[in-house]
Structures are given as structure tokens and as C-alpha cells.
Design an enzyme around this catalytic site. Structure first.
Site, mmCIF file in Angstrom:
data_model
loop_
_atom_site.group_PDB
_atom_site.id
_atom_site.type_symbol
_atom_site.label_atom_id
_atom_site.label_comp_id
_atom_site.label_asym_id
_atom_site.label_seq_id
_atom_site.Cartn_x
_atom_site.Cartn_y
_atom_site.Cartn_z
ATOM 1 N N HIS A 99 1.742 -6.730 -8.063
ATOM 2 C CA HIS A 99 0.466 -6.216 -7.547
ATOM 3 C C HIS A 99 -0.094 -5.173 -8.488
ATOM 4 C CE1 HIS A 99 3.819 -3.978 -5.777
ATOM 5 N NE2 HIS A 99 3.060 -2.897 -5.872
ATOM 6 N N HIS A 101 -2.490 -1.817 -8.515
ATOM 7 C CA HIS A 101 -3.148 -0.772 -7.719
ATOM 8 C C HIS A 101 -4.497 -0.450 -8.363
ATOM 9 C CE1 HIS A 101 0.556 0.750 -5.551
ATOM 10 N NE2 HIS A 101 1.140 0.157 -6.579
#
Ligand code: AMP
Ligand code: ZN
Length: 133
Positions: A99, A101
Site C-alpha cells: 500500500h 500512504h
């Protein structure tokens, strides 16, 4: 992948606050945001970290991060944004599903933690460089 919280979110088994999604990724609000609007971009297909990503998918997710950063500036009044991506526990990765951010930054917003700069000698820098070439 079984037992992956982000795969469960992608499959709709766990609720999420989705800001954006397309055929490759979803973007959702982080439940413990560093600042209001902190968003995570994740690939729909399970990838542990950057080492399991290919160029095409990584490029698409980075462009999704760009889209979210611009949205944070346009809609939330952010004046900048950080793009951060952790690989491995030692690097602070707590969810082993890749992922990115995207953290909006505001005027007079909080200081966010970062590294403490060190001051190696030229010889010390050269020693590291020699190992990396
Ligand atoms: P990292 O430390 O880079 O692995 O980041 C994991 C992030 O996922 C943290 O910022 C968490 O707050 C966030 N997070 C964990 N569970 C959820 C969830 N169910 N929904 C949204 N964000 C989550
Ligand atoms: Zn997963």
C-alpha cells in the site's frame, strides 16, 4: 489471500471508506490517519510489498497516488502531501499487503516523524557506495 485484512476489505468482507477505485486498485481512508484525509492506495491483487510488484502495476498505483494527492489539495485545502510506502516490518510495514500512504499536509499542521539525519565521513559514504555498485 486468506487472513489478509486488505484482501478482506477489497472483497467487501470488512467495511472501508473508499475515495476512489478502478480495475487495478482501491483508495480508502486510513482508520488512524496522520492528518485528515490520509489515504491508502492498494492493489486489488495481493502483493506482499514492492518486491512483488511489476512496473506496470506500480506505475498505475503511483498515478492513483498522484490523483489522490491532487484531490486532497483541491477538496481538503491541503498545501502539500507526502507519498510514503513501507516494505517489511523493520521499515514499519504492519499490513503485509502493498500500500501507498498519501498524507495531506496543511498550513500549521502537525510535524510528522521522520529520520534523524546522520553525518558520515566521505570515506564512510564511499564504503557504502562500493557495496552498492
Ligand atoms: P503500514 O504501517 O505502512 O503497514 O500501514 C498500515 C496502515 O493501515 C496503518 O496506517 C493503519 O492505520 C491502516 N489500517 C489498518 N487497518 C485498516 C483498516 N481496516 N482500514 C483502514 N486502514 C487500516
Ligand atoms: Zn492481501
Amino acid at each position: 489471500m486468506d487472513n489478509c485484512i486488505f484482501c478482506m476489505i477489497i472483497d467487501g468482507k470488512i467495511p472501508s471508506r473508499r475515495v476512489y477505485e478502478d480495475e487495478n486498485c482501491i483508495a480508502m481512508l486510513d482508520i488512524n490517519p496522520a492528518t485528515p484525509g490520509h489515504t491508502l492506495i492498494l492493489p486489488r491483487e495481493h502483493r506482499k510489498d514492492l518486491s512483488e510488484m511489476d512496473e506496470e502495476l506500480a506505475g498505475k498505483l503511483m498515478m492513483a497516488a498522484r490523483r489522490i494527492g491532487m484531490l486532497q489539495k483541491e477538496r481538503l485545502g491541503a498545501v502539500g502531501f507526502n507519498v510514503i510506502q513501507n516494505n517489511g516490518e523493520a521499515a514499519g510495514q504492519t499490513v503485509p499487503h502493498f500500500h501507498i500512504h498519501v498524507i495531506p499536509r496543511y498550513e500549521n499542521g502537525p510535524m510528522l516523524g521522520g529520520w534523524v539525519p546522520t553525518e558520515p565521513s566521505g570515506d564512510e559514504l564511499d564504503e557504502v557506495l562500493a557495496k552498492m555498485l
